[in-house]
Design a protein around this motif. Structure first.
Motif, PDB file in Angstrom:
ATOM      1  N   GLY A 213       0.802  -1.230   0.000  1.00 42.65           N
ATOM      2  CA  GLY A 213       0.000   0.000   0.000  1.00 42.65           C
ATOM      3  C   GLY A 213       0.827   1.268   0.000  1.00 42.65           C
ATOM      4  O   GLY A 213       2.054   1.220  -0.018  1.00 42.65           O
ATOM      5  N   ASP A 214       0.117   2.408   0.012  1.00 41.58           N
ATOM      6  CA  ASP A 214       0.783   3.718   0.164  1.00 41.58           C
ATOM      7  C   ASP A 214       0.896   4.024   1.652  1.00 41.58           C
ATOM      8  O   ASP A 214       0.321   4.993   2.147  1.00 41.58           O
ATOM      9  N   THR A 215       1.623   3.185   2.364  1.00 36.90           N
ATOM     10  CA  THR A 215       1.668   3.335   3.814  1.00 36.90           C
ATOM     11  C   THR A 215       3.105   3.578   4.262  1.00 36.90           C
ATOM     12  O   THR A 215       3.638   2.875   5.111  1.00 36.90           O
ATOM     13  N   SER A 216       3.732   4.584   3.647  1.00 36.57           N
ATOM     14  CA  SER A 216       5.110   4.938   3.997  1.00 36.57           C
ATOM     15  C   SER A 216       5.242   5.264   5.477  1.00 36.57           C
ATOM     16  O   SER A 216       4.279   5.707   6.105  1.00 36.57           O
ATOM     17  N   PRO A 217       6.445   5.068   6.023  1.00 32.31           N
ATOM     18  CA  PRO A 217       6.668   5.502   7.407  1.00 32.31           C
ATOM     19  C   PRO A 217       6.552   7.028   7.520  1.00 32.31           C
ATOM     20  O   PRO A 217       6.707   7.746   6.533  1.00 32.31           O
ATOM     21  N   ASN A 218       6.290   7.501   8.732  1.00 28.64           N
ATOM     22  CA  ASN A 218       6.040   8.916   8.993  1.00 28.64           C
ATOM     23  C   ASN A 218       7.110   9.841   8.419  1.00 28.64           C
ATOM     24  O   ASN A 218       6.830  10.952   7.995  1.00 28.64           O
ATOM     25  N   SER A 219       8.357   9.352   8.388  1.00 29.90           N
ATOM     26  CA  SER A 219       9.479  10.198   7.993  1.00 29.90           C
ATOM     27  C   SER A 219       9.406  10.647   6.533  1.00 29.90           C
ATOM     28  O   SER A 219      10.104  11.565   6.136  1.00 29.90           O
ATOM     29  N   LYS A 220       8.546   9.989   5.711  1.00 31.29           N
ATOM     30  CA  LYS A 220       8.418  10.454   4.328  1.00 31.29           C
ATOM     31  C   LYS A 220       7.721  11.820   4.269  1.00 31.29           C
ATOM     32  O   LYS A 220       7.942  12.592   3.341  1.00 31.29           O
ATOM     33  N   TYR A 221       6.877  12.091   5.247  1.00 32.73           N
ATOM     34  CA  TYR A 221       5.980  13.238   5.137  1.00 32.73           C
ATOM     35  C   TYR A 221       6.394  14.446   5.982  1.00 32.73           C
ATOM     36  O   TYR A 221       6.398  15.560   5.512  1.00 32.73           O
ATOM     37  N   TYR A 222       6.680  14.179   7.263  1.00 31.83           N
ATOM     38  CA  TYR A 222       6.870  15.277   8.213  1.00 31.83           C
ATOM     39  C   TYR A 222       8.216  15.174   8.921  1.00 31.83           C
ATOM     40  O   TYR A 222       8.656  14.076   9.276  1.00 31.83           O
ATOM     41  N   ILE A 223       8.847  16.339   9.135  1.00 32.08           N
ATOM     42  CA  ILE A 223      10.133  16.364   9.848  1.00 32.08           C
ATOM     43  C   ILE A 223       9.936  15.804  11.254  1.00 32.08           C
ATOM     44  O   ILE A 223      10.680  14.958  11.708  1.00 32.08           O
ATOM     45  N   ARG A 224       8.896  16.321  11.921  1.00 36.56           N
ATOM     46  CA  ARG A 224       8.529  15.740  13.221  1.00 36.56           C
ATOM     47  C   ARG A 224       7.047  15.439  13.194  1.00 36.56           C
ATOM     48  O   ARG A 224       6.228  16.301  12.893  1.00 36.56           O
ATOM     49  N   ASP A 225       6.716  14.211  13.500  1.00 38.04           N
ATOM     50  CA  ASP A 225       5.309  13.814  13.488  1.00 38.04           C
ATOM     51  C   ASP A 225       4.698  14.117  14.854  1.00 38.04           C
ATOM     52  O   ASP A 225       5.420  14.296  15.834  1.00 38.04           O
ATOM     53  N   ILE A 226       3.377  14.131  14.925  1.00 38.51           N
ATOM     54  CA  ILE A 226       2.711  14.406  16.203  1.00 38.51           C
ATOM     55  C   ILE A 226       2.576  13.159  17.070  1.00 38.51           C
ATOM     56  O   ILE A 226       1.938  13.196  18.105  1.00 38.51           O
ATOM     57  N   VAL A 227       3.182  12.053  16.615  1.00 38.46           N
ATOM     58  CA  VAL A 227       3.294  10.890  17.509  1.00 38.46           C
ATOM     59  C   VAL A 227       4.751  10.750  17.942  1.00 38.46           C
ATOM     60  O   VAL A 227       5.671  11.113  17.208  1.00 38.46           O
ATOM     61  N   LYS A 228       4.925  10.243  19.172  1.00 32.46           N
ATOM     62  CA  LYS A 228       6.295  10.084  19.693  1.00 32.46           C
ATOM     63  C   LYS A 228       6.912   8.772  19.266  1.00 32.46           C
ATOM     64  O   LYS A 228       8.086   8.534  19.491  1.00 32.46           O
ATOM     65  N   ASN A 229       6.091   7.879  18.715  1.00 32.45           N
ATOM     66  CA  ASN A 229       6.610   6.563  18.302  1.00 32.45           C
ATOM     67  C   ASN A 229       6.321   6.302  16.821  1.00 32.45           C
ATOM     68  O   ASN A 229       5.498   5.457  16.473  1.00 32.45           O
ATOM     69  N   PRO A 230       7.000   7.066  15.938  1.00 28.47           N
ATOM     70  CA  PRO A 230       6.747   6.869  14.503  1.00 28.47           C
ATOM     71  C   PRO A 230       7.125   5.459  14.057  1.00 28.47           C
ATOM     72  O   PRO A 230       7.948   4.800  14.675  1.00 28.47           O
ATOM     73  N   TYR A 231       6.481   5.015  12.976  1.00 27.87           N
ATOM     74  CA  TYR A 231       6.802   3.692  12.418  1.00 27.87           C
ATOM     75  C   TYR A 231       8.171   3.710  11.755  1.00 27.87           C
ATOM     76  O   TYR A 231       8.588   4.724  11.199  1.00 27.87           O
ATOM     77  N   ASN A 232       8.835   2.569  11.807  1.00 32.64           N
ATOM     78  CA  ASN A 232      10.052   2.382  11.010  1.00 32.64           C
ATOM     79  C   ASN A 232       9.744   1.339   9.959  1.00 32.64           C
ATOM     80  O   ASN A 232       8.971   0.425  10.199  1.00 32.64           O
ATOM     81  N   MET A 233      10.351   1.478   8.803  1.00 33.68           N
ATOM     82  CA  MET A 233      10.189   0.458   7.777  1.00 33.68           C
ATOM     83  C   MET A 233      11.499  -0.308   7.642  1.00 33.68           C
ATOM     84  O   MET A 233      12.567   0.285   7.596  1.00 33.68           O
ATOM     85  N   GLU A 234      11.389  -1.625   7.614  1.00 36.87           N
ATOM     86  CA  GLU A 234      12.577  -2.455   7.400  1.00 36.87           C
ATOM     87  C   GLU A 234      12.251  -3.487   6.347  1.00 36.87           C
ATOM     88  O   GLU A 234      11.234  -4.192   6.467  1.00 36.87           O
ATOM     89  N   ASP A 235      13.095  -3.571   5.325  1.00 44.57           N
ATOM     90  CA  ASP A 235      12.860  -4.531   4.242  1.00 44.57           C
ATOM     91  C   ASP A 235      11.461  -4.404   3.648  1.00 44.57           C
ATOM     92  O   ASP A 235      10.823  -5.423   3.323  1.00 44.57           O
ATOM     93  N   GLY A 236      10.971  -3.190   3.539  1.00 47.72           N
ATOM     94  CA  GLY A 236       9.670  -2.965   2.902  1.00 47.72           C
ATOM     95  C   GLY A 236       8.466  -3.373   3.725  1.00 47.72           C
ATOM     96  O   GLY A 236       7.359  -3.459   3.205  1.00 47.72           O
TER      97      GLY A 236
END
Ligand code: OSB
Ligand code: MG
Length: 361
Positions: free
Chosen positions: A308-331
Motif C-alpha cells: 500500500g501507500d503506507t510509507s513511514p512517517n518520515s516520508k511526510y513530516y520532519i517531526r510527526d505528532i506521535v512520539k513513536n513513529p513507524y520504522n520500515m525495514e525490508d519494505g
C-alpha cells in the motif's frame, strides 16, 4: 465524556504534486475522545480544499458537529454508529474520523492492539510509496532512494500529456521494478488511445484514470486496455465496489479507510474484492502518525494482498505528532503492540501546530 478537535498546519518535507494540485502544507484535522479513562485520537483525511473529493476540513467539521457527534455519545459499536449515521448522505471522511475513534476505544477497552482487534492480522504491512510529480531527474532520484529503502512498489503521479515522458524515463532506468501510476481522474473517455500507449510499460495497474465518481467509462476502458485498472476515488462504499466488479470497471481497489467511512467498510470491500478475484491495498492521504496507525493496522489484514501507500512517517513530516513513529525495514512496517492504535501522542507538538481547536461536547 469529551470530544475535541484540533486543526493543525504542518509543512510537508517534500511538496506533493498530483494532477489536481500541489500540497506544500497539510492541515490535518485531529479528534480526541476521552471517556472512562480511555483517550483515543483519530484523523479526518480531508484537507483544506475539495480537490481530491468534495469533502474538505470545513465540511467534515460541520457535519461532525451538527449531525454525527451525537451518534457516538454512548460509544456504540462502529457498525452501529454507521447504521445510525446512514441518514446523512456521503460525508464518508467525516464519518470515518468518528468510526475510527470508536474502533480505537473498543480495542483499548479490551487491551488489544487494533490490528488484532480487526482480526486476521499478519502483524505487519507491506509497504509501497507514492511519489509526486516533479522534474524527471528528481523523480528518478526519489525512486532510487525508495528502492534503497526496499519499498515493495513504486507509484508515481501522472497527468494528461506528461504520462509517457514520466513512465518511459523511469522504465529506461528501471525496466523491471513493480511500478504503477496514479492519474487522480485527469483523463476522459476521449483519451483511450493515449492511455493504451501505457500498455507497453508493464505497469502493475493504472489508478483512477477517469472521472472521480465514474464506473461506466472505466469498464469501457478496461475492455480496451491491457494494464489492470485500480480504482481509488470512485469506490466510496462496499456497494460501489460490488458494482465495479459486476461491470468490470476494475480489478484492483485502493482502499482508503477515510474514503469509505472507516474500517468496517474497508473490511467489507476487501472481502468483496476477494470474492471477485480482485486485489486490494491500503492507500493514504498524507496522514500524520494518527491516521497512519489505522491504515497500517488495516493493511496488516491478510485480505490485503498488494503493498500500500503506507510509507513511514518520515516520508511526510520532519517531526510527526506521535512520539513513536513507524520504522520500515525490508519494505515492511510492523504493527504496534500497544492497546488500540498504539500511538503515543506528542501533545506539545499538537499544541505547537494547532491553528484552531474546539470542544464538540
Ligand atoms: O490518490 O492516492 C491518492 C495523497 C493525497 C490525495 C490522494 C492520493 C494521495 C497519495 C499519497 O497518493 C498517499 C500517501 O502516501 O499517503
Ligand atoms: Mg489515488
Amino acid at each position: 465524556m469529551k470530544l475535541e478537535y484540533y486543526l493543525l498546519d504542518m509543512p510537508l518535507i517534500v511538496p506533493f504534486k498530483t494532477s489536481f494540485g500541489t500540497d506544500v502544507n497539510r492541515k490535518p484535522l485531529i479528534f480526541r475522545l476521552e471517556h472512562n479513562g480511555i483517550v483515543s485520537y483519530s484523523e479526518s483525511v480531508t484537507d483544506q480544499d475539495p480537490f481530491y473529493s468534495y469533502e474538505d476540513n470545513d465540511t467534515a467539521l460541520h457535519v461532525i458537529k451538527r449531525y454525527l457527534a451525537q451518534n457516538i455519545k454512548d460509544v456504540p459499536d462502529p457498525e452501529e454508529f454507521l447504521t445510525r449515521s446512514s441518514n446523512i448522505k456521503g460525508h464518508n471522511m467525516a464519518k470515518a474520523a468518528l468510526e475510527m475513534l470508536l474502533y480505537d476505544y473498543r480495542a483499548r477497552e479490551m487491551g488489544k492492539p487494533l490490528h488484532e482487534f480487526l482480526g486476521d492480522s499478519r502483524g505487519y504491512a507491506n509497504v509501497g510509496i507514492s511519489i509526486g510529480m516533479d522534474n524527471i531527474n528528481k523523480m528518478i532520484k526519489r525512486i532510487d532512494d525508495a528502492l534503497k529503502l526496499k519499498y515493495k512498489r513504486i507509484k508515481v503521479k501522472i497527468m494528461k500529456g506528461e504520462e509517457l515522458k514520466i513512465v518511459s524515463a523511469i522504465r529506461d532506468v528501471y525496466p523491471d521494478i513493480n511500478l504503477s501510476v496514479d492519474a487522480n481522474s485527469d483523463y476522459t473517455e476521449k483519451d483511450f488511445e493515449l492511455l493504451k500507449k501505457l500498455d507497453k510499460f508493464n505497469l502493475v495497474y493504472i489508478e483512477q484514470p477517469l472521472y472521480h465518481d465514474d464506473l461506466i467509462y472505466h469498464a469501457r476502458l478496461a475492455r480496451e486496455i491491457s494494464t489492470p485498472i485500480c480504482l481509488d476515488e470512485s469506490i466510496t462504499s462496499p456497494e460501489k465496489a460490488q458494482k465495479a466488479f459486476d461491470i468490470g470497471a476494475c480489478s484492483v481497489i485502493n482502499i482508503k479507510p477515510g474514503r469509505v467511512s472507516g474500517l468496517t467498510n474497508s473490511l467489507k470491500i476487501a472481502r468483496i474484492a476477494r470474492e471477485n478475484n480482485g486485489h486490494v491495498w491500503i492507500g493514504g492521504m498524507l496522514e500524520t502518525g494518527v491516521g497512519r496507525s489505522y491504515n497500517i493496522a488495516m493493511a496488516s489484514n491478510k485480505l490485503i494482498d498488494y503493498p500500500g501507500d503506507t510509507s513511514p512517517n518520515s516520508k511526510y513530516y520532519i517531526r510527526d505528532i506521535v512520539k513513536n513513529p513507524y520504522n520500515m525495514e525490508d519494505g515492511i512496517i510492523k504493527d504496534y503492540n500497544g492497546a488500540g492504535n498504539g500511538i503515543e501522542i506528542d501533545e506539545e507538538l499538537i499544541n505547537k501546530y494547532a491553528v484552531e481547536r474546539g470542544v464538540i461536547f
